[in-house]
Write an enzyme that holds these catalytic residues in place. Sequence first.
Site, PDB file in Angstrom:
ATOM      1  N   LYS A   1      29.129 -24.482  22.427  1.00 20.98           N
ATOM      2  CA  LYS A   1      27.900 -24.540  23.208  1.00 20.98           C
ATOM      3  C   LYS A   1      26.936 -23.511  22.656  1.00 20.98           C
ATOM      4  O   LYS A   1      27.330 -22.385  22.343  1.00 20.98           O
ATOM      5  CB  LYS A   1      28.189 -24.239  24.691  1.00 20.98           C
TER       6      LYS A   1
ATOM      7  N   PRO B   1      21.309 -18.083  20.868  1.00 18.62           N
ATOM      8  CA  PRO B   1      21.454 -19.245  19.982  1.00 18.62           C
ATOM      9  C   PRO B   1      22.108 -18.897  18.646  1.00 18.62           C
ATOM     10  O   PRO B   1      22.006 -17.771  18.155  1.00 18.62           O
ATOM     11  CB  PRO B   1      20.000 -19.711  19.778  1.00 18.62           C
ATOM     12  N   SER B   2      22.800 -19.886  18.081  1.00 18.25           N
ATOM     13  CA  SER B   2      23.401 -19.802  16.746  1.00 18.25           C
ATOM     14  C   SER B   2      24.423 -18.677  16.618  1.00 18.25           C
ATOM     15  O   SER B   2      24.631 -18.125  15.544  1.00 18.25           O
ATOM     16  CB  SER B   2      22.309 -19.637  15.676  1.00 18.25           C
ATOM     17  N   ARG B   3      25.057 -18.322  17.734  1.00 20.93           N
ATOM     18  CA  ARG B   3      26.088 -17.272  17.762  1.00 20.93           C
ATOM     19  C   ARG B   3      25.543 -15.887  17.384  1.00 20.93           C
ATOM     20  O   ARG B   3      26.309 -14.974  17.079  1.00 20.93           O
ATOM     21  CB  ARG B   3      27.265 -17.623  16.838  1.00 20.93           C
ATOM     22  N   LEU B   4      24.241 -15.721  17.420  1.00 24.40           N
ATOM     23  CA  LEU B   4      23.634 -14.417  17.157  1.00 24.40           C
ATOM     24  C   LEU B   4      23.419 -13.707  18.484  1.00 24.40           C
ATOM     25  O   LEU B   4      22.299 -13.422  18.911  1.00 24.40           O
ATOM     26  CB  LEU B   4      22.323 -14.582  16.391  1.00 24.40           C
TER      27      LEU B   4
END
Length: 215
Positions: free
Chosen positions: A11, A192-195
């Site tokens: 997610k 977002p984007s695992r950042l």
Amino acid sequence: MAKDFLHGMRKDYGKDSLTKASVHPDPMVQFEEWFKAAMKTDGDEANVLTLSTLGEDQIPEGRIVLLKFYAEDGFTFYTNYTSNKAKQLEKHPYASMTFHWKSQERQVRVKGAITRVPAEISDEYFKERPMGSRIGAWASPQSQEIPNREFLDERVEEVQKKFENQNEIPRPDYWGGYLLTPVRIEFWQGRPSRLHDRIVYDLVDGQWETKRLAP
């Protein structure tokens, strides 16, 4: 027994952000802010946490417990003092807690030293527990092997008979609270984007210092 479908389970987060400028200088104040937000969306499960301790084999063990109190001096939970986790804490009086609030896309990790809370505080809390929970504290030999479910049912009946003519059920001396006094608290906000955003507080010479960690 590979399960390839797990590769696609993810997610992307993005409800909120976290910066050093946005957090309160006191991590306990920051925790309260996040905890109250979690209460609005997670309700009675906002105080669910994973408690991790160190076993005699030097392998960490985690289990779900409930936070029952927090203040400037730390976080309090209750358990049976003869349980496996209690034995581990007596031998290695340090632990970590992990709170995960899915609805908020947040987690908080805490680590620090463990001490027993005073008996009178455990007494007061025990009085507030539901009757069934008080009976259960007496009936369950926590973490010990038992033959079957009927064993517990019989123990419950024994405890009920034992205290049926008393106005209240006292706290067993083998049951009570522990206080985790934190030395590090990390706040994690999904991005977002695992950042993800990670702000950590470290206790240095009695003062909290903050820094940002890479995700």
